[in-house]
Design a protein around this motif. Structure first.
Motif, mmCIF file in Angstrom:
data_model
loop_
_atom_site.group_PDB
_atom_site.id
_atom_site.type_symbol
_atom_site.label_atom_id
_atom_site.label_comp_id
_atom_site.label_asym_id
_atom_site.label_seq_id
_atom_site.Cartn_x
_atom_site.Cartn_y
_atom_site.Cartn_z
ATOM 1 N N GLU A 116 0.834 -1.200 0.000
ATOM 2 C CA GLU A 116 0.000 0.000 0.000
ATOM 3 C C GLU A 116 0.871 1.253 0.000
ATOM 4 O OE1 GLU A 116 -3.074 -0.056 2.941
ATOM 5 O OE2 GLU A 116 -3.749 -2.077 2.404
ATOM 6 N N PRO A 117 1.684 1.446 -1.016
ATOM 7 C CA PRO A 117 2.562 2.615 -1.040
ATOM 8 C C PRO A 117 1.822 3.886 -1.437
ATOM 9 C CG PRO A 117 2.806 1.389 -3.055
ATOM 10 C CD PRO A 117 1.870 0.590 -2.186
ATOM 11 N N LEU A 118 2.405 5.015 -1.041
ATOM 12 C CA LEU A 118 1.989 6.330 -1.509
ATOM 13 C C LEU A 118 3.141 6.902 -2.338
ATOM 14 C CD1 LEU A 118 0.348 8.983 -1.586
ATOM 15 C CD2 LEU A 118 1.400 9.563 0.634
ATOM 16 N N ILE A 119 2.843 7.244 -3.588
ATOM 17 C CA ILE A 119 3.820 7.888 -4.456
ATOM 18 C C ILE A 119 3.281 9.275 -4.779
ATOM 19 C CG2 ILE A 119 5.078 7.757 -6.634
ATOM 20 C CD1 ILE A 119 4.693 4.726 -6.557
ATOM 21 N N ARG A 120 4.036 10.310 -4.406
ATOM 22 C CA ARG A 120 3.518 11.679 -4.487
ATOM 23 C C ARG A 120 4.583 12.612 -5.083
ATOM 24 N NH1 ARG A 120 1.815 13.729 1.131
ATOM 25 N NH2 ARG A 120 -0.198 12.754 0.611
ATOM 26 N N ASP A 121 4.149 13.508 -5.938
ATOM 27 C CA ASP A 121 5.025 14.556 -6.484
ATOM 28 C C ASP A 121 6.265 13.969 -7.153
ATOM 29 O OD1 ASP A 121 3.244 16.464 -5.423
ATOM 30 O OD2 ASP A 121 4.291 16.470 -3.503
ATOM 31 N N CYS A 122 6.053 12.955 -7.990
ATOM 32 C CA CYS A 122 7.152 12.275 -8.672
ATOM 33 C C CYS A 122 6.963 12.329 -10.185
ATOM 34 C CB CYS A 122 7.235 10.808 -8.234
ATOM 35 S SG CYS A 122 7.774 10.558 -6.529
ATOM 36 N N VAL A 123 8.079 12.130 -10.898
ATOM 37 C CA VAL A 123 8.060 11.957 -12.350
ATOM 38 C C VAL A 123 8.620 10.577 -12.662
ATOM 39 C CG1 VAL A 123 8.904 12.789 -14.570
ATOM 40 C CG2 VAL A 123 8.371 14.428 -12.750
ATOM 41 N N ILE A 124 7.860 9.792 -13.421
ATOM 42 C CA ILE A 124 8.281 8.440 -13.816
ATOM 43 C C ILE A 124 8.314 8.440 -15.338
ATOM 44 C CG2 ILE A 124 7.737 5.975 -13.698
ATOM 45 C CD1 ILE A 124 6.183 6.619 -11.090
ATOM 46 N N ARG A 125 9.536 8.406 -15.912
ATOM 47 C CA ARG A 125 9.634 8.616 -17.357
ATOM 48 C C ARG A 125 10.769 7.797 -17.977
ATOM 49 N NH1 ARG A 125 11.691 14.816 -16.479
ATOM 50 N NH2 ARG A 125 13.875 14.346 -15.948
ATOM 51 N N ASP A 126 10.549 7.456 -19.252
ATOM 52 C CA ASP A 126 11.603 6.838 -20.064
ATOM 53 C C ASP A 126 12.115 5.530 -19.471
ATOM 54 O OD1 ASP A 126 11.579 9.002 -21.936
ATOM 55 O OD2 ASP A 126 12.729 10.187 -20.512
ATOM 56 N N ASN A 127 11.211 4.740 -18.910
ATOM 57 C CA ASN A 127 11.542 3.411 -18.407
ATOM 58 C C ASN A 127 10.974 2.356 -19.353
ATOM 59 O OD1 ASN A 127 12.597 4.242 -15.577
ATOM 60 N ND2 ASN A 127 10.598 5.235 -15.713
ATOM 61 N N GLU A 128 11.481 1.120 -19.250
ATOM 62 C CA GLU A 128 11.042 0.078 -20.174
ATOM 63 C C GLU A 128 10.938 -1.271 -19.474
ATOM 64 O OE1 GLU A 128 12.857 -2.297 -23.983
ATOM 65 O OE2 GLU A 128 13.147 -0.115 -23.921
ATOM 66 N N THR A 144 -1.576 4.399 -4.127
ATOM 67 C CA THR A 144 -2.038 5.776 -4.250
ATOM 68 C C THR A 144 -0.989 6.607 -4.962
ATOM 69 O OG1 THR A 144 -3.291 5.571 -2.174
ATOM 70 C CG2 THR A 144 -2.836 7.794 -2.980
ATOM 71 N N LEU A 145 -1.405 7.238 -6.065
ATOM 72 C CA LEU A 145 -0.549 8.140 -6.824
ATOM 73 C C LEU A 145 -1.149 9.539 -6.756
ATOM 74 C CD1 LEU A 145 -0.008 6.016 -10.086
ATOM 75 C CD2 LEU A 145 1.335 5.963 -7.978
ATOM 76 N N GLU A 146 -0.373 10.495 -6.295
ATOM 77 C CA GLU A 146 -0.828 11.883 -6.182
ATOM 78 C C GLU A 146 0.179 12.801 -6.864
ATOM 79 O OE1 GLU A 146 -1.309 12.682 -2.026
ATOM 80 O OE2 GLU A 146 -3.037 11.339 -1.818
ATOM 81 N N ASN A 147 -0.293 13.573 -7.816
ATOM 82 C CA ASN A 147 0.556 14.511 -8.556
ATOM 83 C C ASN A 147 1.793 13.804 -9.121
ATOM 84 O OD1 ASN A 147 1.271 17.024 -9.652
ATOM 85 N ND2 ASN A 147 2.571 17.502 -7.882
ATOM 86 N N VAL A 148 1.545 12.752 -9.867
ATOM 87 C CA VAL A 148 2.621 11.963 -10.486
ATOM 88 C C VAL A 148 2.509 12.092 -12.001
ATOM 89 C CG1 VAL A 148 3.583 9.646 -10.797
ATOM 90 C CG2 VAL A 148 2.711 10.347 -8.561
ATOM 91 N N GLU A 149 3.631 12.354 -12.657
ATOM 92 C CA GLU A 149 3.689 12.373 -14.108
ATOM 93 C C GLU A 149 4.306 11.069 -14.589
ATOM 94 O OE1 GLU A 149 5.740 15.878 -15.448
ATOM 95 O OE2 GLU A 149 3.959 17.111 -15.155
ATOM 96 N N ILE A 150 3.611 10.383 -15.496
ATOM 97 C CA ILE A 150 4.061 9.100 -16.038
ATOM 98 C C ILE A 150 4.189 9.286 -17.546
ATOM 99 C CG2 ILE A 150 3.509 6.639 -16.243
ATOM 100 C CD1 ILE A 150 1.821 7.028 -13.663
ATOM 101 N N LEU A 151 5.434 9.448 -18.010
ATOM 102 C CA LEU A 151 5.677 9.963 -19.349
ATOM 103 C C LEU A 151 6.656 9.092 -20.134
ATOM 104 C CD1 LEU A 151 6.320 13.685 -18.284
ATOM 105 C CD2 LEU A 151 4.122 12.659 -18.896
ATOM 106 N N ASN A 152 6.302 8.791 -21.381
ATOM 107 C CA ASN A 152 7.248 8.220 -22.351
ATOM 108 C C ASN A 152 7.872 6.904 -21.888
ATOM 109 O OD1 ASN A 152 6.820 10.577 -23.932
ATOM 110 N ND2 ASN A 152 8.381 11.642 -22.737
ATOM 111 N N ASN A 153 7.094 6.092 -21.183
ATOM 112 C CA ASN A 153 7.544 4.754 -20.797
ATOM 113 C C ASN A 153 7.084 3.745 -21.848
ATOM 114 O OD1 ASN A 153 8.525 5.355 -17.875
ATOM 115 N ND2 ASN A 153 6.488 6.267 -17.975
ATOM 116 N N SER A 154 7.748 2.584 -21.895
ATOM 117 C CA SER A 154 7.459 1.610 -22.940
ATOM 118 C C SER A 154 7.260 0.213 -22.376
ATOM 119 C CB SER A 154 8.608 1.561 -23.956
ATOM 120 O OG SER A 154 8.790 2.823 -24.566
ATOM 121 N N ALA A 155 6.215 -0.462 -22.866
ATOM 122 C CA ALA A 155 6.031 -1.895 -22.642
ATOM 123 C C ALA A 155 6.403 -2.596 -23.939
ATOM 124 C CB ALA A 155 4.594 -2.208 -22.246
ATOM 125 N N ARG A 156 7.464 -3.393 -23.893
ATOM 126 C CA ARG A 156 7.979 -4.003 -25.117
ATOM 127 C C ARG A 156 8.274 -5.473 -24.875
ATOM 128 N NH1 ARG A 156 12.160 0.761 -27.177
ATOM 129 N NH2 ARG A 156 10.539 2.285 -27.669
#
Length: 204
Positions: A116-128, A144-156
């Motif tokens: 039950e983690p809380l992830i807040r005010d983070c950017v998660i980007r360019d991961n694969e 729980t995700l609060e004010n998190v940007e999840i950008l340009n990640n890839s499922a490959r």
């Protein structure tokens, strides 16, 4: 624990401790934990609770941990959470790439088994990863995700690549994860099914 500006080839395992580990919450790009392709960068797997706090870091270069519960395929490039409920704030989680092969989950963050983690005010980007390039959530828990940007990640993973941004998988009512998103941005992610979010046997 306070960490000064710089780049460190370092791996952190909270080992159940209720501690604050902080870099620079105002400038997380200045305090870098780089796994340099040698495994998971930060691990919570000993029933840590919300007194276990990570804040103010860039977490990069992770390649995950091979887990028995995931058929010994890599999981959690940047951060791995198993049966734990930490707080992660003001972090940049980027450039974590799981090794080739099926079943790879959670390039940026992998969350397992009733966590039950809380992830807040983070950017998660360019991961694969194979599934959940940014975040994967598997087998129960409340995330729980609060004010998190999840950008340009890839499922490959060939034709079976799910959840470029977020991948959520349950296994029956007792292991059905729940995920709560507030003020989040999910954009530019890639996957065959659910480029932004892929969810099955779970709730949001």
């Amino acid at each position: 624990v306070f960490v000064h500006w710089g780049e460190y080839e370092e791996f952190i395992d909270f080992t159940g401790k209720s501690i604050l580990v902080t870099g620079d919450p105002e400038n997380p790009a200045e305090v870098i934990l780089n796994g340099n392709g040698n495994g998971t960068v930060v691990t919570f797997s000993n029933n840590e609770q919300n007194e276990s706090i990570l804040t103010g870091f860039t977490i990069t270069g992770g390649t995950g941990t091979r887990l028995e519960l995931n058929d010994f395929t890599p999981s959690g490039g940047g951060i791995l959470i198993i049966n734990a409920s930490p707080v992660i704030r003001n972090c940049i989680i980027e450039g974590n790439i799981l090794a080739e092969g099926g079943g790879r989950r959670g390039g940026g963050v992998a969350i397992w088994q009733n966590s039950e983690p809380l992830i807040r005010d983070c950017v998660i980007r360019d991961n694969e990863a194979g599934d959940g390039g940014g975040i994967s959530v598997s087998l129960g828990g409340v995330v729980t995700l609060e004010n998190v940007e999840i950008l340009n990640n890839s499922a490959r993973d060939g034709d079976d690549s799910d959840g470029g941004g977020i991948y959520v998988l349950g296994a029956g009512n007792e292991q059905a994860p729940r995920i709560s998103l507030s003020d989040c941005r999910i954009s530019g992610n890639e996957g065959v099914f659910g480029s932004g979010i892929y969810m099955i046997r779970c709730s949001a």
